[in-house]
Write a protein that holds these residues in place. Structure first.
Motif, short mmCIF file in Angstrom:
data_model
loop_
_atom_site.label_atom_id
_atom_site.label_comp_id
_atom_site.label_asym_id
_atom_site.label_seq_id
_atom_site.Cartn_x
_atom_site.Cartn_y
_atom_site.Cartn_z
N GLY A 160 0.82 -1.20 0.00
CA GLY A 160 0.00 0.00 0.00
C GLY A 160 0.86 1.25 0.00
N SER A 161 0.21 2.41 0.10
CA SER A 161 0.95 3.67 0.06
C SER A 161 0.16 4.76 0.76
N VAL A 162 0.89 5.79 1.18
CA VAL A 162 0.28 6.99 1.76
C VAL A 162 0.78 8.21 1.00
N THR A 163 -0.15 9.09 0.66
CA THR A 163 0.19 10.39 0.08
C THR A 163 -0.12 11.45 1.13
N GLY A 164 0.88 12.23 1.50
CA GLY A 164 0.70 13.28 2.49
C GLY A 164 0.79 14.65 1.86
N VAL A 165 -0.14 15.53 2.21
CA VAL A 165 -0.21 16.88 1.64
C VAL A 165 -0.26 17.89 2.78
N ASP A 166 0.49 18.96 2.65
CA ASP A 166 0.36 20.08 3.58
C ASP A 166 0.79 21.36 2.88
N VAL A 167 0.10 22.44 3.19
CA VAL A 167 0.37 23.71 2.52
C VAL A 167 1.61 24.40 3.05
N ALA A 168 2.04 24.05 4.28
CA ALA A 168 3.17 24.71 4.92
C ALA A 168 4.46 23.94 4.63
N ARG A 169 5.39 24.58 3.97
CA ARG A 169 6.64 23.95 3.58
C ARG A 169 7.44 23.48 4.79
N HIS A 170 7.55 24.33 5.82
CA HIS A 170 8.36 23.97 6.99
C HIS A 170 7.73 22.84 7.78
N ARG A 171 6.38 22.80 7.82
CA ARG A 171 5.71 21.72 8.54
C ARG A 171 5.86 20.40 7.79
N LEU A 172 5.82 20.44 6.48
CA LEU A 172 6.00 19.21 5.71
C LEU A 172 7.44 18.72 5.78
N ALA A 173 8.37 19.66 5.93
CA ALA A 173 9.77 19.26 6.12
C ALA A 173 9.91 18.48 7.42
N ALA A 174 9.17 18.89 8.46
CA ALA A 174 9.18 18.15 9.73
C ALA A 174 8.57 16.76 9.54
N CYS A 175 7.55 16.69 8.72
CA CYS A 175 6.92 15.40 8.41
C CYS A 175 7.91 14.49 7.69
N ARG A 176 8.64 15.04 6.74
CA ARG A 176 9.66 14.28 6.02
C ARG A 176 10.71 13.74 6.99
N THR A 177 11.11 14.57 7.95
CA THR A 177 12.14 14.17 8.92
C THR A 177 11.67 12.99 9.76
N ILE A 178 10.42 13.03 10.22
CA ILE A 178 9.92 11.94 11.07
C ILE A 178 9.78 10.65 10.26
N LEU A 179 9.42 10.74 8.99
CA LEU A 179 9.33 9.54 8.15
C LEU A 179 10.71 8.92 7.93
N GLN A 180 11.71 9.77 7.75
CA GLN A 180 13.06 9.26 7.60
C GLN A 180 13.53 8.62 8.90
N LYS A 181 13.17 9.24 10.04
CA LYS A 181 13.57 8.73 11.34
C LYS A 181 13.06 7.30 11.57
N TYR A 182 11.80 7.06 11.15
CA TYR A 182 11.19 5.75 11.35
C TYR A 182 11.30 4.84 10.13
N SER A 183 12.13 5.25 9.15
CA SER A 183 12.39 4.44 7.95
C SER A 183 11.11 4.07 7.23
N LEU A 184 10.24 5.06 7.04
CA LEU A 184 8.94 4.81 6.42
C LEU A 184 8.76 5.54 5.08
N GLY A 185 9.80 6.23 4.63
CA GLY A 185 9.65 7.09 3.46
C GLY A 185 9.43 6.39 2.14
N ASP A 186 9.83 5.12 2.02
CA ASP A 186 9.76 4.45 0.72
C ASP A 186 8.34 4.21 0.24
N ARG A 187 7.37 4.19 1.15
CA ARG A 187 5.98 3.96 0.75
C ARG A 187 5.11 5.19 0.97
#
Length: 382
Positions: A160-187
Protein backbone atom coordinates in the motif's frame (compact mmCIF):
# COMPACT_ATOMS: atom_id res chain seq x y z
CA UNK A 1 -27.72 29.12 18.82
CA UNK A 2 -28.50 29.27 22.55
CA UNK A 3 -25.47 28.38 24.67
CA UNK A 4 -25.38 25.03 26.40
CA UNK A 5 -23.00 22.94 28.43
CA UNK A 6 -22.53 19.21 28.65
CA UNK A 7 -24.04 17.83 31.83
CA UNK A 8 -23.35 14.54 33.52
CA UNK A 9 -26.42 12.32 33.04
CA UNK A 10 -25.72 9.45 30.68
CA UNK A 11 -28.01 7.53 28.39
CA UNK A 12 -26.81 3.91 28.15
CA UNK A 13 -25.36 3.44 24.65
CA UNK A 14 -21.96 2.36 23.36
CA UNK A 15 -20.98 6.04 23.05
CA UNK A 16 -22.00 8.32 25.85
CA UNK A 17 -24.89 10.70 25.17
CA UNK A 18 -25.10 13.68 27.44
CA UNK A 19 -28.04 15.87 28.36
CA UNK A 20 -27.72 19.62 27.98
CA UNK A 21 -28.34 22.07 30.77
CA UNK A 22 -28.73 25.83 30.63
CA UNK A 23 -26.65 28.90 31.24
CA UNK A 24 -27.14 28.92 35.00
CA UNK A 25 -25.18 25.69 35.36
CA UNK A 26 -22.57 27.03 32.95
CA UNK A 27 -22.13 30.14 35.07
CA UNK A 28 -21.85 28.08 38.26
CA UNK A 29 -19.13 25.98 36.64
CA UNK A 30 -17.30 29.15 35.64
CA UNK A 31 -17.58 30.47 39.19
CA UNK A 32 -16.02 27.27 40.53
CA UNK A 33 -13.02 27.62 38.22
CA UNK A 34 -12.69 31.38 38.51
CA UNK A 35 -9.08 30.92 39.55
CA UNK A 36 -8.21 29.88 36.00
CA UNK A 37 -6.19 32.58 34.17
CA UNK A 38 -8.64 32.58 31.25
CA UNK A 39 -9.78 35.97 29.92
CA UNK A 40 -13.45 36.88 29.98
CA UNK A 41 -13.59 36.96 26.16
CA UNK A 42 -12.47 33.32 26.00
CA UNK A 43 -14.96 32.27 28.68
CA UNK A 44 -17.70 33.94 26.64
CA UNK A 45 -16.47 32.04 23.57
CA UNK A 46 -16.75 28.77 25.51
CA UNK A 47 -20.26 29.61 26.67
CA UNK A 48 -21.43 30.52 23.18
CA UNK A 49 -20.13 27.18 21.88
CA UNK A 50 -21.36 25.01 24.74
CA UNK A 51 -17.85 24.04 25.83
CA UNK A 52 -17.42 23.14 29.49
CA UNK A 53 -14.63 25.46 30.74
CA UNK A 54 -13.60 22.95 33.38
CA UNK A 55 -11.79 20.93 30.68
CA UNK A 56 -8.99 23.46 31.02
CA UNK A 57 -8.34 22.27 34.58
CA UNK A 58 -7.67 18.74 33.36
CA UNK A 59 -4.23 19.22 31.81
CA UNK A 60 -2.35 18.09 34.92
CA UNK A 61 -4.19 14.76 34.88
CA UNK A 62 -4.43 14.18 31.12
CA UNK A 63 -1.68 11.71 30.18
CA UNK A 64 0.67 11.90 27.26
CA UNK A 65 0.39 9.17 24.66
CA UNK A 66 2.89 7.31 22.51
CA UNK A 67 2.57 4.64 19.87
CA UNK A 68 5.04 1.77 19.98
CA UNK A 69 6.51 0.94 16.60
CA UNK A 70 5.40 -2.55 15.50
CA UNK A 71 8.07 -5.12 16.30
CA UNK A 72 9.31 -3.33 19.42
CA UNK A 73 6.89 -4.94 21.88
CA UNK A 74 9.59 -7.20 23.35
CA UNK A 75 11.62 -4.10 24.28
CA UNK A 76 8.87 -2.51 26.37
CA UNK A 77 10.50 -3.25 29.74
CA UNK A 78 13.82 -1.88 28.52
CA UNK A 79 12.08 1.28 27.29
CA UNK A 80 10.33 1.72 30.64
CA UNK A 81 13.60 1.31 32.53
CA UNK A 82 15.33 3.89 30.37
CA UNK A 83 12.46 6.39 30.64
CA UNK A 84 12.01 5.64 34.37
CA UNK A 85 8.24 5.41 34.10
CA UNK A 86 5.53 2.85 33.41
CA UNK A 87 4.02 2.77 29.91
CA UNK A 88 0.39 1.86 30.50
CA UNK A 89 -1.31 0.04 27.65
CA UNK A 90 -4.36 1.84 26.24
CA UNK A 91 -6.87 -1.00 26.21
CA UNK A 92 -9.20 0.63 23.70
CA UNK A 93 -6.56 1.52 21.09
CA UNK A 94 -4.01 -1.11 19.95
CA UNK A 95 -0.37 -0.06 19.98
CA UNK A 96 -0.91 2.97 22.23
CA UNK A 97 0.51 3.60 25.68
CA UNK A 98 -0.06 6.41 28.17
CA UNK A 99 2.60 8.20 30.19
CA UNK A 100 2.44 10.66 33.08
CA UNK A 101 1.81 14.18 31.71
CA UNK A 102 5.16 15.53 32.92
CA UNK A 103 7.26 12.97 31.02
CA UNK A 104 9.18 14.36 28.05
CA UNK A 105 9.89 11.72 25.41
CA UNK A 106 12.10 13.71 23.01
CA UNK A 107 15.30 13.09 24.99
CA UNK A 108 14.64 9.39 25.54
CA UNK A 109 16.73 6.78 23.74
CA UNK A 110 13.56 4.97 22.68
CA UNK A 111 12.37 8.08 20.85
CA UNK A 112 15.77 8.84 19.35
CA UNK A 113 16.08 5.24 18.15
CA UNK A 114 12.67 5.39 16.48
CA UNK A 115 10.91 2.89 18.74
CA UNK A 116 8.15 5.25 19.94
CA UNK A 117 6.53 8.43 18.67
CA UNK A 118 4.16 10.85 20.31
CA UNK A 119 0.56 10.94 19.10
CA UNK A 120 -2.56 11.70 21.12
CA UNK A 121 -4.93 8.76 21.52
CA UNK A 122 -7.83 10.78 20.07
CA UNK A 123 -5.81 11.40 16.89
CA UNK A 124 -5.02 7.68 16.79
CA UNK A 125 -8.73 6.97 17.03
CA UNK A 126 -9.38 9.17 13.98
CA UNK A 127 -6.85 7.13 11.98
CA UNK A 128 -8.34 3.87 13.28
CA UNK A 129 -11.78 4.95 12.03
CA UNK A 130 -10.42 4.73 8.46
CA UNK A 131 -10.11 0.92 8.80
CA UNK A 132 -6.80 0.89 6.91
CA UNK A 133 -5.71 -2.54 5.67
CA UNK A 134 -2.47 -3.72 4.02
CA UNK A 135 -2.47 -2.81 0.33
CA UNK A 136 -4.68 0.28 0.71
CA UNK A 137 -3.82 3.62 -0.86
CA UNK A 138 -4.42 6.43 1.62
CA UNK A 139 -4.43 10.24 1.41
CA UNK A 140 -3.73 12.52 4.38
CA UNK A 141 -4.79 15.94 3.16
CA UNK A 142 -3.34 17.84 6.16
CA UNK A 143 -0.35 15.62 6.88
CA UNK A 144 2.06 17.66 9.00
CA UNK A 145 3.66 17.19 11.45
CA UNK A 146 3.50 13.49 10.50
CA UNK A 147 2.55 11.24 13.45
CA UNK A 148 -0.72 10.19 11.82
CA UNK A 149 1.13 9.41 8.58
CA UNK A 150 3.47 7.16 10.57
CA UNK A 151 0.51 5.35 12.09
CA UNK A 152 -1.07 4.87 8.65
CA UNK A 153 2.15 3.35 7.32
CA UNK A 154 2.39 1.09 10.38
CA UNK A 155 -1.12 -0.21 9.64
CA UNK A 156 -0.31 -0.76 5.97
CA UNK A 157 2.64 -3.01 6.75
CA UNK A 158 4.75 -3.81 3.68
CA UNK A 159 2.16 -2.93 1.03
CA UNK A 160 0.00 0.00 0.00
CA UNK A 161 0.95 3.67 0.06
CA UNK A 162 0.28 6.99 1.76
CA UNK A 163 0.19 10.39 0.08
CA UNK A 164 0.70 13.28 2.49
CA UNK A 165 -0.21 16.88 1.64
CA UNK A 166 0.36 20.08 3.58
CA UNK A 167 0.37 23.71 2.52
CA UNK A 168 3.17 24.71 4.92
CA UNK A 169 6.64 23.95 3.58
CA UNK A 170 8.36 23.97 6.99
CA UNK A 171 5.71 21.72 8.54
CA UNK A 172 6.00 19.21 5.71
CA UNK A 173 9.77 19.26 6.12
CA UNK A 174 9.18 18.15 9.73
CA UNK A 175 6.92 15.40 8.41
CA UNK A 176 9.66 14.28 6.02
CA UNK A 177 12.14 14.17 8.92
CA UNK A 178 9.92 11.94 11.07
CA UNK A 179 9.33 9.54 8.15
CA UNK A 180 13.06 9.26 7.60
CA UNK A 181 13.57 8.73 11.34
CA UNK A 182 11.19 5.75 11.35
CA UNK A 183 12.39 4.44 7.95
CA UNK A 184 8.94 4.81 6.42
CA UNK A 185 9.65 7.09 3.46
CA UNK A 186 9.76 4.45 0.72
CA UNK A 187 5.98 3.96 0.75
CA UNK A 188 5.00 7.58 1.25
CA UNK A 189 5.11 10.60 -1.01
CA UNK A 190 4.76 14.13 0.34
CA UNK A 191 3.52 17.23 -1.46
CA UNK A 192 3.74 20.87 -0.50
CA UNK A 193 0.34 21.85 -1.83
CA UNK A 194 -2.99 23.48 -1.04
CA UNK A 195 -5.22 20.65 0.16
CA UNK A 196 -8.33 22.41 -1.17
CA UNK A 197 -7.11 22.08 -4.77
CA UNK A 198 -4.64 19.17 -4.65
CA UNK A 199 -5.12 16.52 -7.30
CA UNK A 200 -3.55 13.09 -7.72
CA UNK A 201 -2.52 13.79 -11.28
CA UNK A 202 0.25 11.59 -12.72
CA UNK A 203 3.65 12.68 -11.45
CA UNK A 204 6.21 13.82 -14.02
CA UNK A 205 9.39 11.74 -14.13
CA UNK A 206 11.57 14.86 -13.82
CA UNK A 207 9.78 15.66 -10.55
CA UNK A 208 10.26 12.13 -9.26
CA UNK A 209 13.97 12.20 -10.00
CA UNK A 210 14.64 15.20 -7.76
CA UNK A 211 16.47 14.77 -4.47
CA UNK A 212 14.99 15.49 -1.04
CA UNK A 213 16.53 18.95 -0.87
CA UNK A 214 15.83 20.21 -4.37
CA UNK A 215 12.22 19.06 -4.21
CA UNK A 216 11.57 21.78 -1.65
CA UNK A 217 13.55 24.56 -3.31
CA UNK A 218 11.68 25.09 -6.59
CA UNK A 219 8.55 27.13 -5.86
CA UNK A 220 7.25 27.43 -9.42
CA UNK A 221 5.50 24.07 -9.82
CA UNK A 222 1.98 23.60 -8.46
CA UNK A 223 2.90 20.62 -6.28
CA UNK A 224 6.26 19.86 -4.78
CA UNK A 225 7.04 16.20 -4.10
CA UNK A 226 9.65 14.62 -1.85
CA UNK A 227 10.92 11.15 -2.68
CA UNK A 228 13.58 9.01 -1.07
CA UNK A 229 17.03 8.60 -2.63
CA UNK A 230 16.61 5.51 -4.79
CA UNK A 231 18.07 4.59 -8.19
CA UNK A 232 16.54 6.60 -11.05
CA UNK A 233 15.08 3.53 -12.83
CA UNK A 234 13.44 2.39 -9.61
CA UNK A 235 11.91 5.83 -9.06
CA UNK A 236 10.65 5.87 -12.65
CA UNK A 237 8.94 2.48 -12.21
CA UNK A 238 7.42 3.69 -8.94
CA UNK A 239 6.08 6.82 -10.65
CA UNK A 240 4.34 4.77 -13.33
CA UNK A 241 2.87 2.48 -10.69
CA UNK A 242 1.52 5.48 -8.78
CA UNK A 243 -0.16 6.79 -11.93
CA UNK A 244 -2.22 3.59 -12.04
CA UNK A 245 -3.09 3.97 -8.36
CA UNK A 246 -4.13 7.63 -8.54
CA UNK A 247 -7.82 6.73 -8.83
CA UNK A 248 -7.72 3.99 -6.18
CA UNK A 249 -7.79 5.99 -2.94
CA UNK A 250 -9.77 3.90 -0.48
CA UNK A 251 -9.19 6.13 2.57
CA UNK A 252 -8.82 9.88 3.04
CA UNK A 253 -8.11 11.72 6.28
CA UNK A 254 -9.05 15.40 6.53
CA UNK A 255 -7.73 16.49 9.92
CA UNK A 256 -8.46 20.11 9.17
CA UNK A 257 -6.84 23.27 10.45
CA UNK A 258 -8.99 24.75 13.24
CA UNK A 259 -8.90 27.02 16.30
CA UNK A 260 -7.36 24.19 18.42
CA UNK A 261 -9.60 25.10 21.37
CA UNK A 262 -9.95 21.39 22.20
CA UNK A 263 -6.24 21.16 23.00
CA UNK A 264 -5.71 22.22 26.60
CA UNK A 265 -1.94 22.37 26.18
CA UNK A 266 -2.35 24.57 23.10
CA UNK A 267 -4.61 27.03 24.93
CA UNK A 268 -2.20 27.15 27.86
CA UNK A 269 0.54 28.35 25.51
CA UNK A 270 -1.31 31.65 25.20
CA UNK A 271 -0.32 32.43 28.78
CA UNK A 272 3.19 32.84 27.35
CA UNK A 273 2.26 34.09 23.88
CA UNK A 274 -0.21 36.62 25.30
CA UNK A 275 -4.00 36.65 25.36
CA UNK A 276 -4.08 39.15 22.49
CA UNK A 277 -2.70 36.35 20.34
CA UNK A 278 -5.57 34.16 21.52
CA UNK A 279 -8.01 36.88 20.45
CA UNK A 280 -6.49 36.94 16.97
CA UNK A 281 -6.10 33.16 16.45
CA UNK A 282 -9.17 31.76 18.21
CA UNK A 283 -11.78 34.40 18.96
CA UNK A 284 -11.62 36.74 15.96
CA UNK A 285 -14.81 36.33 13.90
CA UNK A 286 -13.03 36.93 10.59
CA UNK A 287 -10.47 34.27 11.47
CA UNK A 288 -13.09 31.67 12.45
CA UNK A 289 -15.19 32.42 9.37
CA UNK A 290 -12.16 31.89 7.13
CA UNK A 291 -11.44 28.61 8.91
CA UNK A 292 -14.91 27.20 8.32
CA UNK A 293 -14.62 28.08 4.63
CA UNK A 294 -11.25 26.30 4.51
CA UNK A 295 -12.57 23.25 6.38
CA UNK A 296 -15.47 22.81 3.98
CA UNK A 297 -13.19 23.16 0.95
CA UNK A 298 -10.80 20.55 2.34
CA UNK A 299 -13.67 18.15 2.99
CA UNK A 300 -15.07 18.66 -0.51
CA UNK A 301 -11.72 18.04 -2.20
CA UNK A 302 -10.90 15.01 -0.07
CA UNK A 303 -14.25 13.48 -0.99
CA UNK A 304 -13.74 14.31 -4.68
CA UNK A 305 -10.49 12.33 -4.66
CA UNK A 306 -12.00 9.33 -2.86
CA UNK A 307 -12.99 6.26 -4.88
CA UNK A 308 -16.55 4.92 -4.74
CA UNK A 309 -16.93 2.75 -1.65
CA UNK A 310 -13.98 4.43 0.08
CA UNK A 311 -13.98 6.03 3.52
CA UNK A 312 -13.22 9.61 4.52
CA UNK A 313 -12.69 10.77 8.10
CA UNK A 314 -13.15 14.45 8.93
CA UNK A 315 -11.73 15.63 12.24
CA UNK A 316 -10.69 18.78 14.06
CA UNK A 317 -9.25 19.49 17.50
CA UNK A 318 -11.92 22.16 18.00
CA UNK A 319 -14.96 21.56 20.18
CA UNK A 320 -17.11 24.19 18.48
CA UNK A 321 -20.24 23.22 16.58
CA UNK A 322 -19.47 25.61 13.70
CA UNK A 323 -16.21 23.82 12.82
CA UNK A 324 -17.59 20.31 13.24
CA UNK A 325 -21.27 19.35 13.03
CA UNK A 326 -22.19 22.42 10.98
CA UNK A 327 -19.47 21.62 8.43
CA UNK A 328 -20.55 17.98 8.17
CA UNK A 329 -24.24 18.85 7.82
CA UNK A 330 -23.50 21.43 5.11
CA UNK A 331 -21.33 18.94 3.22
CA UNK A 332 -23.91 16.15 3.40
CA UNK A 333 -26.67 18.42 2.08
CA UNK A 334 -24.66 19.31 -1.03
CA UNK A 335 -23.35 15.78 -1.73
CA UNK A 336 -26.01 13.16 -2.45
CA UNK A 337 -23.32 10.48 -2.85
CA UNK A 338 -21.96 11.09 0.68
CA UNK A 339 -23.32 8.99 3.54
CA UNK A 340 -22.39 9.37 7.19
CA UNK A 341 -21.16 6.08 8.65
CA UNK A 342 -21.34 4.58 12.12
CA UNK A 343 -17.82 4.33 13.55
CA UNK A 344 -17.96 0.66 14.56
CA UNK A 345 -14.43 0.81 15.93
CA UNK A 346 -15.70 3.19 18.63
CA UNK A 347 -17.22 0.36 20.67
CA UNK A 348 -15.52 0.86 24.01
CA UNK A 349 -13.93 4.21 23.16
CA UNK A 350 -14.21 6.78 26.00
CA UNK A 351 -16.01 9.40 23.96
CA UNK A 352 -19.35 11.16 23.61
CA UNK A 353 -21.69 11.32 20.66
CA UNK A 354 -21.69 14.55 18.70
CA UNK A 355 -24.74 16.72 18.09
CA UNK A 356 -25.61 14.75 14.96
CA UNK A 357 -25.87 10.95 14.96
CA UNK A 358 -22.81 8.82 14.21
CA UNK A 359 -20.30 11.60 15.03
CA UNK A 360 -18.00 11.47 18.05
CA UNK A 361 -16.34 13.91 20.43
CA UNK A 362 -13.30 13.35 22.65
CA UNK A 363 -12.44 15.77 25.45
CA UNK A 364 -10.03 15.83 28.42
CA UNK A 365 -12.70 15.20 31.06
CA UNK A 366 -14.53 12.31 29.39
CA UNK A 367 -11.74 10.76 27.36
CA UNK A 368 -8.50 11.70 29.14
CA UNK A 369 -7.25 12.84 25.72
CA UNK A 370 -7.03 16.08 23.84
CA UNK A 371 -10.32 17.34 22.42
CA UNK A 372 -11.24 15.98 18.99
CA UNK A 373 -14.31 15.73 16.76
CA UNK A 374 -14.57 12.73 14.38
CA UNK A 375 -17.00 11.97 11.55
CA UNK A 376 -16.75 9.17 8.97
CA UNK A 377 -18.26 9.36 5.47
CA UNK A 378 -18.40 6.86 2.62
CA UNK A 379 -18.84 7.58 -1.11
CA UNK A 380 -21.85 5.90 -2.75
CA UNK A 381 -22.14 5.05 -6.42
CA UNK A 382 -24.22 7.56 -8.37
Amino acid sequence: MEGFVYGFQRVPEHCHRWRFFGKNLFRSVMDEISNLPLPEAFLNFLEENGIDPSIYTASDSTPRYVRLKPGCEAELEEIEAEMKCKLRKVDWLPGFYSLPPDIQIANSKAYQDGKIYGIDAASGAAVSALKISPGDHVLDLCAAPGAKVCMMLDLLGDSGSVTGVDVARHRLAACRTILQKYSLGDRCRLFVADGTTFSLAPVRVDSVSRSCESAFEDKDDKFREWTSRRPWKERKRAAKAREAKSSQLVAVLVDAECTHDGSVRHIQKFEHWGWRTLQRRVLDAERTDSLTVLQLKLLRNGFRLLKVGGLLVYSTCSLTVAQNEDIVEHFLKENASAELQEIDEAEGWPCKCGRIPKTLRFDPLTSQTSGLFVAKVTKLAT
